[in-house]
Scaffold this motif. Structure first.
Motif, PDB file in Angstrom:
ATOM      1  N   GLN A 173      -0.115 -77.998  22.410  1.00 59.19           N
ATOM      2  CA  GLN A 173      -0.834 -77.284  23.464  1.00 59.19           C
ATOM      3  C   GLN A 173      -0.833 -78.142  24.719  1.00 59.19           C
ATOM      4  O   GLN A 173      -0.891 -79.372  24.648  1.00 59.19           O
ATOM      5  CB  GLN A 173      -2.277 -76.998  23.041  1.00 59.19           C
ATOM      6  N   LEU A 174      -0.770 -77.480  25.882  1.00 58.43           N
ATOM      7  CA  LEU A 174      -0.757 -78.191  27.159  1.00 58.43           C
ATOM      8  C   LEU A 174      -1.922 -77.750  28.034  1.00 58.43           C
ATOM      9  O   LEU A 174      -2.137 -76.562  28.242  1.00 58.43           O
ATOM     10  CB  LEU A 174       0.558 -77.924  27.904  1.00 58.43           C
ATOM     11  N   LEU A 175      -2.668 -78.719  28.549  1.00 57.72           N
ATOM     12  CA  LEU A 175      -3.726 -78.462  29.519  1.00 57.72           C
ATOM     13  C   LEU A 175      -3.206 -78.816  30.911  1.00 57.72           C
ATOM     14  O   LEU A 175      -2.396 -79.731  31.068  1.00 57.72           O
ATOM     15  CB  LEU A 175      -4.966 -79.302  29.202  1.00 57.72           C
ATOM     16  N   THR A 176      -3.694 -78.109  31.929  1.00 61.21           N
ATOM     17  CA  THR A 176      -3.147 -78.317  33.274  1.00 61.21           C
ATOM     18  C   THR A 176      -4.196 -78.622  34.340  1.00 61.21           C
ATOM     19  O   THR A 176      -3.838 -78.915  35.475  1.00 61.21           O
ATOM     20  CB  THR A 176      -2.341 -77.078  33.717  1.00 61.21           C
ATOM     21  N   THR A 177      -5.478 -78.557  33.997  1.00 60.49           N
ATOM     22  CA  THR A 177      -6.496 -78.805  35.017  1.00 60.49           C
ATOM     23  C   THR A 177      -7.398 -79.970  34.631  1.00 60.49           C
ATOM     24  O   THR A 177      -7.594 -80.255  33.450  1.00 60.49           O
ATOM     25  CB  THR A 177      -7.382 -77.563  35.246  1.00 60.49           C
ATOM     26  N   ARG A 178      -7.986 -80.613  35.626  1.00 60.41           N
ATOM     27  CA  ARG A 178      -8.887 -81.738  35.402  1.00 60.41           C
ATOM     28  C   ARG A 178     -10.146 -81.297  34.648  1.00 60.41           C
ATOM     29  O   ARG A 178     -10.676 -82.025  33.818  1.00 60.41           O
ATOM     30  CB  ARG A 178      -9.271 -82.365  36.743  1.00 60.41           C
ATOM     31  N   GLU A 179     -10.603 -80.066  34.924  1.00 58.54           N
ATOM     32  CA  GLU A 179     -11.802 -79.559  34.278  1.00 58.54           C
ATOM     33  C   GLU A 179     -11.629 -79.477  32.767  1.00 58.54           C
ATOM     34  O   GLU A 179     -12.582 -79.640  31.998  1.00 58.54           O
ATOM     35  CB  GLU A 179     -12.170 -78.187  34.842  1.00 58.54           C
ATOM     36  N   GLU A 180     -10.396 -79.218  32.331  1.00 55.70           N
ATOM     37  CA  GLU A 180     -10.139 -79.089  30.899  1.00 55.70           C
ATOM     38  C   GLU A 180     -10.307 -80.413  30.165  1.00 55.70           C
ATOM     39  O   GLU A 180     -10.575 -80.424  28.963  1.00 55.70           O
ATOM     40  CB  GLU A 180      -8.732 -78.527  30.676  1.00 55.70           C
ATOM     41  N   ILE A 181     -10.146 -81.513  30.875  1.00 53.76           N
ATOM     42  CA  ILE A 181     -10.329 -82.823  30.247  1.00 53.76           C
ATOM     43  C   ILE A 181     -11.768 -82.971  29.761  1.00 53.76           C
ATOM     44  O   ILE A 181     -12.019 -83.431  28.642  1.00 53.76           O
ATOM     45  CB  ILE A 181      -9.983 -83.963  31.225  1.00 53.76           C
ATOM     46  N   HIS A 182     -12.724 -82.595  30.599  1.00 52.20           N
ATOM     47  CA  HIS A 182     -14.134 -82.704  30.224  1.00 52.20           C
ATOM     48  C   HIS A 182     -14.425 -81.868  28.985  1.00 52.20           C
ATOM     49  O   HIS A 182     -15.152 -82.299  28.082  1.00 52.20           O
ATOM     50  CB  HIS A 182     -15.015 -82.253  31.391  1.00 52.20           C
ATOM     51  N   ALA A 183     -13.857 -80.667  28.940  1.00 53.97           N
ATOM     52  CA  ALA A 183     -14.062 -79.799  27.774  1.00 53.97           C
ATOM     53  C   ALA A 183     -13.408 -80.394  26.536  1.00 53.97           C
ATOM     54  O   ALA A 183     -13.976 -80.343  25.433  1.00 53.97           O
ATOM     55  CB  ALA A 183     -13.506 -78.412  28.057  1.00 53.97           C
ATOM     56  N   LEU A 184     -12.255 -81.001  26.720  1.00 52.93           N
ATOM     57  CA  LEU A 184     -11.530 -81.604  25.598  1.00 52.93           C
ATOM     58  C   LEU A 184     -12.341 -82.724  24.953  1.00 52.93           C
ATOM     59  O   LEU A 184     -12.409 -82.848  23.728  1.00 52.93           O
ATOM     60  CB  LEU A 184     -10.187 -82.151  26.090  1.00 52.93           C
ATOM     61  N   LEU A 185     -12.983 -83.530  25.780  1.00 45.33           N
ATOM     62  CA  LEU A 185     -13.729 -84.685  25.278  1.00 45.33           C
ATOM     63  C   LEU A 185     -14.950 -84.291  24.458  1.00 45.33           C
ATOM     64  O   LEU A 185     -15.507 -85.120  23.737  1.00 45.33           O
ATOM     65  CB  LEU A 185     -14.158 -85.574  26.445  1.00 45.33           C
ATOM     66  N   ALA A 186     -15.359 -83.023  24.566  1.00 50.15           N
ATOM     67  CA  ALA A 186     -16.536 -82.561  23.831  1.00 50.15           C
ATOM     68  C   ALA A 186     -16.179 -81.912  22.491  1.00 50.15           C
ATOM     69  O   ALA A 186     -17.075 -81.470  21.765  1.00 50.15           O
ATOM     70  CB  ALA A 186     -17.317 -81.564  24.688  1.00 50.15           C
ATOM     71  N   LEU A 187     -14.897 -81.887  22.146  1.00 50.25           N
ATOM     72  CA  LEU A 187     -14.447 -81.163  20.955  1.00 50.25           C
ATOM     73  C   LEU A 187     -14.284 -82.076  19.748  1.00 50.25           C
ATOM     74  O   LEU A 187     -13.259 -82.067  19.067  1.00 50.25           O
ATOM     75  CB  LEU A 187     -13.128 -80.439  21.253  1.00 50.25           C
ATOM     76  N   GLU A 188     -15.314 -82.874  19.452  1.00 57.02           N
ATOM     77  CA  GLU A 188     -15.210 -83.792  18.312  1.00 57.02           C
ATOM     78  C   GLU A 188     -15.070 -83.068  16.984  1.00 57.02           C
ATOM     79  O   GLU A 188     -14.624 -83.647  15.991  1.00 57.02           O
ATOM     80  CB  GLU A 188     -16.413 -84.740  18.277  1.00 57.02           C
TER      81      GLU A 188
END
Length: 417
Positions: A173-188
């Motif tokens: 999967q590929l993310l393309t926005t900076r906002e998605e990084i914050h969401a990614l870090l919360a997916l433990e």
């Protein structure tokens, strides 16, 4: 974001049970598809380069962003090399009998789902993807914004290739926005490891903002120490290679340490050799007695230039060189040039870095050159995996205990087998 993570985990669970042949076939399908799509990939990369030039991107970052036919060919070769490496999954690390008929095994298995956030280096996406598939892991990728076009076309090509194999395209999967990084870090709940590739500040930010384990890969402040008993011809060649072969790489040297005993002879010669490659030199006060160059400051010892700039410092002993490296280095890769084996041994033992080299260029610090096929990054942390992280760094293990009605109440241990 949670939907993406859930799909990736589901795909990874199916990938984990595929045999090695199926995973290798997927790697070959990716390599062939990348070759067939070369023109499209290079055009997308050129679009990124054009936008980067218009935005005034720093030259070192531009060098990392540029893919080109040579880099692409090397990345594709790396995919095929990964397929050739022995299967890291299902390896029995321990096999012992705890009691009659009670067998304990430790077996390697995938980590699960990786989150990899990397800088403007499109070929990293190819390397990471091939390693993830071979090791049975799903991966969610986030490239730098300057490489968006390149990452999107590479992901498209790879996903299309996987549709012809037993591996689900959902594992990538590929993310393309900076906002998605914050969401990614919360997916433990869905991710098992985050691998950030960037500055020390960026890595620290990631570590401070997630509960997911983080494999840190920060600055590459690498050193070369030229000892009093160095072969000067060898030292010059290694210095030039370690600084100029690819100055934007994290394993190029930023500081050259030179024993004061050879300074009068060595410094003018190495400066001349580096000048041919347009390297700007900075030096401490002692160095500037021999070379007409600008002064190096305390900040320079802590700076990763990623450019044709090199700081030089004279030292009075190997111990002083080691102390400087352990104070200012980033624990990436550091090297010594000397014909004295005892001095070399002291250096290799006492320098606290993931890579310590003797009589060779720091540019060898690379998973591809180590024979790993590729790498997801270079870890500068103490806990393993350390250094270039290839397949072995992307697997964990589980203990399997097989018995026949055994209970602890009447357990009597036997001799380990």
């Amino acid at each position: 974001m949670e939907t993406i993570a859930r799909k990736t985990r589901s795909g990874a669970q199916n990938l984990a049970i595929l045999n090695e042949a199926a995973r290798n076939e997927a790697c070959e399908a990716i390599a062939s598809s990348l070759e067939a799509s070369k023109a499209e990939i290079l055009a997308a990369n050129q679009a990124d380069l054009t936008q980067a030039t218009e935005s005034g991107i720093p030259e070192p970052l531009y060098a990392r962003l540029k893919l080109g036919e040579s880099k692409l060919a090397t990345a594709i070769a790396g995919v095929r090399d990964v397929a050739k490496i022995a299967d890291p999954l299902g390896v029995r690390q321990i096999h012992r009998q705890l009691a009659e008929g009670l067998i304990l095994e430790r077996i390697t298995c995938p980590l699960g789902v990786l989150g990899v956030i990397f800088e403007a280096r499109p070929e990293a996406l190819i390397q990471i993807t091939s390693l993830a598939i071979k090791s049975g892991n799903g991966v969610i990728l986030k490239g730098g914004k300057e490489a968006t076009n390149s990452c999107q076309i590479l992901t498209k090509v790879i996903k299309n290739a996987l549709t012809t194999t037993q591996v689900s395209p959902d594992v990538i999967q590929l993310l393309t926005t900076r906002e998605e990084i914050h969401a990614l870090l919360a997916l433990e709940e869905y991710l098992d490891l985050i691998i950030p590739r960037g500055s020390n500040e960026f890595v620290r930010y990631i570590q401070a903002n997630t509960k997911i384990p983080v494999l840190g890969h920060a600055d590459g402040i690498c050193h070369l120490y030229v000892d009093a008993k160095a072969d000067l011809e060898q030292a010059i060649a290694i210095t030039v290679d370690a600084k100029t072969q690819y100055p934007a790489a994290c394993n190029s040297i930023e500081t050259l340490l030179v024993h004061e005993a050879i300074a009068p002879v060595f410094l003018p010669r190495v400066a001349e050799a580096l000048a041919q490659h347009h390297v700007t030199l900075l030096g401490d006060q002692a160095t500037r007695q021999y070379l007409d160059i600008a002064p190096a400051t305390e900040i320079d010892w802590r700076t990763e230039y990623c450019d044709l700039i090199l700081s030089i410092k004279l030292v009075s002993s190997p111990e002083e060189a080691i102390a400087h490296i352990n104070t200012y280095g980033s624990k990436h890769t550091d090297a010594i040039v000397t014909q004295d084996k005892e001095t070399a041994a002291i250096f290799l033992n006492q320098v606290d870095s993931a890579g310590v080299f003797h009589n060779c260029s720091t540019r060898f610090a690379d998973g591809f050159r180590y024979g790993f096929g590729a790498e997801v990054g270079i870890s500068t942390q103490k806990m393993p995996p350390r250094g270039p992280v290839g397949l072995e760094g992307l697997v964990t293990y589980k203990y399997r205990l097989i018995g026949n009605g055994h209970i602890v109440a009447n357990y009597h241990p036997t001799t380990y087998l």
